[in-house]
Enzyme design. Sequence first.
Site, PDB file in Angstrom:
ATOM      1  N   ASP A  61       0.817  -1.225   0.000  1.00  0.00           N
ATOM      2  CA  ASP A  61       0.000   0.000   0.000  1.00  0.00           C
ATOM      3  C   ASP A  61       0.844   1.265   0.000  1.00  0.00           C
ATOM      4  O   ASP A  61       1.759   1.411   0.788  1.00  0.00           O
ATOM      5  CB  ASP A  61      -0.932   0.038   1.207  1.00  0.00           C
ATOM      6  CG  ASP A  61      -1.829   1.268   1.158  1.00  0.00           C
ATOM      7  OD1 ASP A  61      -2.218   1.653   0.040  1.00  0.00           O
ATOM      8  OD2 ASP A  61      -2.116   1.850   2.213  1.00  0.00           O
ATOM      9  N   ASP A 214      -8.267   3.911   5.399  1.00  0.00           N
ATOM     10  CA  ASP A 214      -7.010   4.436   4.861  1.00  0.00           C
ATOM     11  C   ASP A 214      -6.383   5.414   5.864  1.00  0.00           C
ATOM     12  O   ASP A 214      -5.809   6.440   5.489  1.00  0.00           O
ATOM     13  CB  ASP A 214      -7.193   5.091   3.492  1.00  0.00           C
ATOM     14  CG  ASP A 214      -5.871   5.179   2.727  1.00  0.00           C
ATOM     15  OD1 ASP A 214      -4.963   4.388   3.027  1.00  0.00           O
ATOM     16  OD2 ASP A 214      -5.746   6.044   1.847  1.00  0.00           O
TER      17      ASP A 214
HETATM   18 ZN   LIG Z   1      -3.092   3.378  -0.252  1.00  0.00          ZN
END
Ligand SMILES: [Zn+2]
Length: 333
Positions: A61, A214
């Site tokens: 990520d 997130d």
């Molecule tokens: Zn991300």
Amino acid sequence: MMANTSPTISDIETLQEVLQSATKEKINVKTVATITKNFNGQDLTDFKALLEAGAVGFSDDGIPLESSKVVKEAMEESKKLNTFISLHEEDPGLNGILGFNENIAKEHFHICGATGVAEYAMIARDVMIAYATKAHVHIQHLSKEESVKVVEFAQGLGAQVTAEVAPQHFSKTEALLLTQGSNAKMNPPLRLESDRRAVIEGLKSGVITVIATDHAPHHADEKNVEDITKAPSGMTGLETSLSLGLTYLVEAGELSLMELLEKMTLNPAKLYNFEAGYLAENGPADITIFDANADRLVDSHFTSKAANSPFIGETLKGQVKYTICKGQIVYQN
Ligand SMILES: [Zn+2]
């Protein structure tokens, strides 16, 4: 947790160190490991060993995988091990300066910003590799109308594709940058009203089954730089996530309260095979008790150490009264 710690969670030693320090917390902390060693985009980590040591999945990520060969290898390996990879989809080769959607970037900041094509073209590539390999891929925090359509198309073909959206993307548009500055800078960026509508429609139709925060805390000094393009991307998101869902989805008449909760609890728990996300006698006592109708003025006092939220000053719905983990009250308001 994502694996973008320093050092990244790419080997057993680091994973064990993170999980060991997590046992000191009153809450459950579970983490993914990286797909490639130290985010190098080339060499796969030892998926099997990391799973055995307690990793719950795999993601680089923040650093998109540019090599389609590596994506294919990672999918083949994850399929073999009956797990899946999660992807942050923004192709650097198609992108400008991150954190600013291309429209407002051009009109207001006079820079080349984060493009839609960088996101939906990379998603299109990866869902089709998942289709070909019959692997499960999870698309993280998608933000564009076209991205929702691409995921829907791949699901229609029978590809094993799941997708999530972050609360900020169904709540706000790029205009928030004008009033909240660097606290509204994130990757992928806040987009257009048509995109916000599309991710809500994706939640309603079931193309998007998961709402994930997130959560990206940053120190105020990092965010308060003179040149906003130099500020780090990301917002602290855990403590506003429920209120944003209650305000922009439930109160707005888009989802029922139970549909919202399903996408924040049951569905993510199912995705990761967690024994969580439901209420039952002798079931897990991980519970949040909240008043869905109370108004809440978001102020800068977060339980998190960071307060980089573009929602400070806004009145939202919902007050958390208790957070209970493993049967113990860990937060009370
Ligand atoms: Zn991300």
